[in-house]
Design a protein around this motif. Structure first.
Motif, PDB file in Angstrom:
ATOM      1  N   ILE A 246       0.856  -1.179   0.000  1.00 56.27           N
ATOM      2  CA  ILE A 246       0.000   0.000   0.000  1.00 56.27           C
ATOM      3  C   ILE A 246       0.899   1.238   0.000  1.00 56.27           C
ATOM      4  CG2 ILE A 246      -1.751   1.289   1.304  1.00 56.27           C
ATOM      5  CD1 ILE A 246      -2.853  -1.320   0.164  1.00 56.27           C
ATOM      6  N   ARG A 247       0.550   2.218  -0.825  1.00 60.15           N
ATOM      7  CA  ARG A 247       1.291   3.484  -0.871  1.00 60.15           C
ATOM      8  C   ARG A 247       0.577   4.497   0.016  1.00 60.15           C
ATOM      9  NH1 ARG A 247       1.239   5.589  -6.392  1.00 60.15           N
ATOM     10  NH2 ARG A 247      -0.747   4.534  -6.547  1.00 60.15           N
ATOM     11  N   TYR A 248       1.370   5.341   0.705  1.00 57.47           N
ATOM     12  CA  TYR A 248       0.785   6.370   1.558  1.00 57.47           C
ATOM     13  C   TYR A 248       0.293   7.526   0.693  1.00 57.47           C
ATOM     14  CZ  TYR A 248      -0.065   9.809   5.106  1.00 57.47           C
ATOM     15  OH  TYR A 248      -0.683  10.737   5.902  1.00 57.47           O
ATOM     16  N   LYS A 249      -0.954   7.951   0.930  1.00 58.30           N
ATOM     17  CA  LYS A 249      -1.520   9.111   0.246  1.00 58.30           C
ATOM     18  C   LYS A 249      -2.501   9.780   1.200  1.00 58.30           C
ATOM     19  CE  LYS A 249      -2.617  11.755  -3.257  1.00 58.30           C
ATOM     20  NZ  LYS A 249      -1.744  12.746  -3.817  1.00 58.30           N
ATOM     21  N   LEU A 250      -2.194  11.001   1.602  1.00 58.56           N
ATOM     22  CA  LEU A 250      -3.040  11.749   2.523  1.00 58.56           C
ATOM     23  C   LEU A 250      -4.454  11.881   1.954  1.00 58.56           C
ATOM     24  CD1 LEU A 250      -3.054  13.321   5.202  1.00 58.56           C
ATOM     25  CD2 LEU A 250      -2.479  15.362   3.889  1.00 58.56           C
ATOM     26  N   GLY A 251      -5.444  11.557   2.759  1.00 63.54           N
ATOM     27  CA  GLY A 251      -6.846  11.654   2.361  1.00 63.54           C
ATOM     28  C   GLY A 251      -7.395  10.429   1.666  1.00 63.54           C
ATOM     29  N   ALA A 252      -6.555   9.428   1.438  1.00 63.66           N
ATOM     30  CA  ALA A 252      -6.994   8.241   0.695  1.00 63.66           C
ATOM     31  C   ALA A 252      -7.405   7.118   1.643  1.00 63.66           C
ATOM     32  CB  ALA A 252      -5.875   7.752  -0.233  1.00 63.66           C
ATOM     33  N   GLY A 253      -8.240   6.241   1.136  1.00 64.66           N
ATOM     34  CA  GLY A 253      -8.627   5.043   1.860  1.00 64.66           C
ATOM     35  C   GLY A 253      -9.758   5.253   2.842  1.00 64.66           C
ATOM     36  N   GLY A 254     -10.321   4.124   3.270  1.00 65.58           N
ATOM     37  CA  GLY A 254     -11.362   4.150   4.294  1.00 65.58           C
ATOM     38  C   GLY A 254     -12.749   4.470   3.791  1.00 65.58           C
ATOM     39  N   TYR A 255     -12.956   4.460   2.492  1.00 65.31           N
ATOM     40  CA  TYR A 255     -14.270   4.792   1.959  1.00 65.31           C
ATOM     41  C   TYR A 255     -15.138   3.567   1.740  1.00 65.31           C
ATOM     42  CZ  TYR A 255     -12.235   9.352   1.042  1.00 65.31           C
ATOM     43  OH  TYR A 255     -11.627  10.562   1.186  1.00 65.31           O
ATOM     44  N   GLY A 256     -14.550   2.479   1.338  1.00 64.82           N
ATOM     45  CA  GLY A 256     -15.324   1.291   1.014  1.00 64.82           C
ATOM     46  C   GLY A 256     -15.105   0.196   2.025  1.00 64.82           C
ATOM     47  N   VAL A 257     -15.914   0.180   3.061  1.00 64.89           N
ATOM     48  CA  VAL A 257     -15.721  -0.819   4.109  1.00 64.89           C
ATOM     49  C   VAL A 257     -15.949  -2.234   3.601  1.00 64.89           C
ATOM     50  CG1 VAL A 257     -16.208   0.761   5.991  1.00 64.89           C
ATOM     51  CG2 VAL A 257     -18.081  -0.521   4.982  1.00 64.89           C
ATOM     52  N   ASP A 258     -16.664  -2.363   2.508  1.00 72.58           N
ATOM     53  CA  ASP A 258     -16.920  -3.687   1.946  1.00 72.58           C
ATOM     54  C   ASP A 258     -15.782  -4.158   1.056  1.00 72.58           C
ATOM     55  OD1 ASP A 258     -17.445  -1.652   0.097  1.00 72.58           O
ATOM     56  OD2 ASP A 258     -18.930  -2.841  -0.970  1.00 72.58           O
ATOM     57  N   LYS A 259     -14.784  -3.325   0.851  1.00 70.89           N
ATOM     58  CA  LYS A 259     -13.659  -3.668  -0.019  1.00 70.89           C
ATOM     59  C   LYS A 259     -12.659  -4.554   0.725  1.00 70.89           C
ATOM     60  CE  LYS A 259     -13.982   0.551  -2.769  1.00 70.89           C
ATOM     61  NZ  LYS A 259     -14.784   0.042  -3.795  1.00 70.89           N
ATOM     62  N   PRO A 260     -11.926  -5.391  -0.004  1.00 70.52           N
ATOM     63  CA  PRO A 260     -10.964  -6.282   0.639  1.00 70.52           C
ATOM     64  C   PRO A 260      -9.668  -5.583   1.075  1.00 70.52           C
ATOM     65  CG  PRO A 260     -10.963  -6.623  -1.723  1.00 70.52           C
ATOM     66  CD  PRO A 260     -12.073  -5.654  -1.431  1.00 70.52           C
ATOM     67  N   ALA A 261      -9.528  -4.298   0.719  1.00 64.63           N
ATOM     68  CA  ALA A 261      -8.326  -3.541   1.088  1.00 64.63           C
ATOM     69  C   ALA A 261      -8.733  -2.118   1.462  1.00 64.63           C
ATOM     70  CB  ALA A 261      -7.335  -3.527  -0.066  1.00 64.63           C
ATOM     71  N   PRO A 262      -7.909  -1.428   2.235  1.00 64.51           N
ATOM     72  CA  PRO A 262      -8.279  -0.104   2.740  1.00 64.51           C
ATOM     73  C   PRO A 262      -8.166   1.027   1.736  1.00 64.51           C
ATOM     74  CG  PRO A 262      -6.096  -0.669   3.493  1.00 64.51           C
ATOM     75  CD  PRO A 262      -6.639  -1.886   2.793  1.00 64.51           C
ATOM     76  N   GLY A 263      -7.460   0.825   0.637  1.00 64.60           N
ATOM     77  CA  GLY A 263      -7.167   1.913  -0.289  1.00 64.60           C
ATOM     78  C   GLY A 263      -8.323   2.294  -1.178  1.00 64.60           C
ATOM     79  N   GLY A 264      -8.071   3.344  -1.952  1.00 72.69           N
ATOM     80  CA  GLY A 264      -9.034   3.805  -2.933  1.00 72.69           C
ATOM     81  C   GLY A 264     -10.100   4.704  -2.363  1.00 72.69           C
ATOM     82  N   GLY A 265     -11.041   5.058  -3.215  1.00 73.39           N
ATOM     83  CA  GLY A 265     -12.115   5.958  -2.855  1.00 73.39           C
ATOM     84  C   GLY A 265     -11.654   7.402  -2.897  1.00 73.39           C
ATOM     85  N   GLY A 266     -12.599   8.306  -3.010  1.00 74.96           N
ATOM     86  CA  GLY A 266     -12.278   9.726  -3.008  1.00 74.96           C
ATOM     87  C   GLY A 266     -11.392  10.142  -4.170  1.00 74.96           C
ATOM     88  N   GLY A 267     -11.420   9.379  -5.257  1.00 74.87           N
ATOM     89  CA  GLY A 267     -10.614   9.693  -6.417  1.00 74.87           C
ATOM     90  C   GLY A 267      -9.183   9.176  -6.343  1.00 74.87           C
TER      91      GLY A 267
END
Length: 170
Positions: A18-39
């Motif tokens: 996983i790459r660090y990106k401020l403001g990323a992740g935590g949008y899709g609780v149903d996803k198998p990984a924490p990343g993505g969402g919010g563009g």
């Protein structure tokens, strides 16, 4: 979800690059990984996004405490730190750490941004021995933003931090 389930879910992301990106992740609780969402790309996350995902909650919340008292719908280190210091909201402040609780470092302690992680281990004296967290420091050291550790900087900041228990955990 039990504290052990929470830690297991968080640890499931170790070694996933996983790459660090401020403001990323935590949008899709149903996803198998924490990343993505919010563009953001699916392999990008920040500390509060990772913790929200591990807790199985969206970082965008309709919780009344956040909307009315904190004036935000965004679960971030700032809002988590304030929430852990109050008697309402998503977290209850703990006087001492325990595995499965969050530890929130306030803004300004280690730099401009605060930080949050999940306590995974205590030493014999009941002090934090390890946290699992998503950080740019982890990414710079290992190429993976998610790590389970407690470096000297994080350890030094513990006295200024707050411990919180997610209200949905037993």
């Amino acid at each position: 979800m039990t504290p052990a389930d929470l830690i297991k879910r968080a640890r499931s992301q170790l070694g996933k690059n996983i790459r660090y990106k401020l403001g990323a992740g935590g949008y899709g609780v149903d996803k198998p990984a924490p990343g993505g969402g919010g563009g953001h790309a699916p392999d990008q996350c920040d500390c509060s996004g990772f913790v929200c995902w591990a807790l199985n909650i969206s970082r965008l919340t309709s919780n009344e405490y956040y909307k009315l008292h904190l004036k935000t719908e965004w679960i971030s280190t700032v809002s988590m730190h304030r929430d852990c210091g109050d008697s309402a909201g998503l977290f209850r402040q703990l006087d001492a750490p325990q595995p499965g609780c969050i530890v929130v470092y306030p803004d300004g302690v280690l730099g401009a941004q605060g930080h949050v992680g999940i306590v995974t281990a205590l030493d014999a004296a009941g002090q934090v021995r390890a946290i699992i967290h998503c950080s740019s420091g982890n990414f710079k050291k290992t190429g993976d933003a998610i790590g389970e550790n407690l470096d000297a900087n994080w350890q030094k900041a513990l006295p200024k931090s707050r411990y919180g228990w997610f209200v949905a955990l037993p």
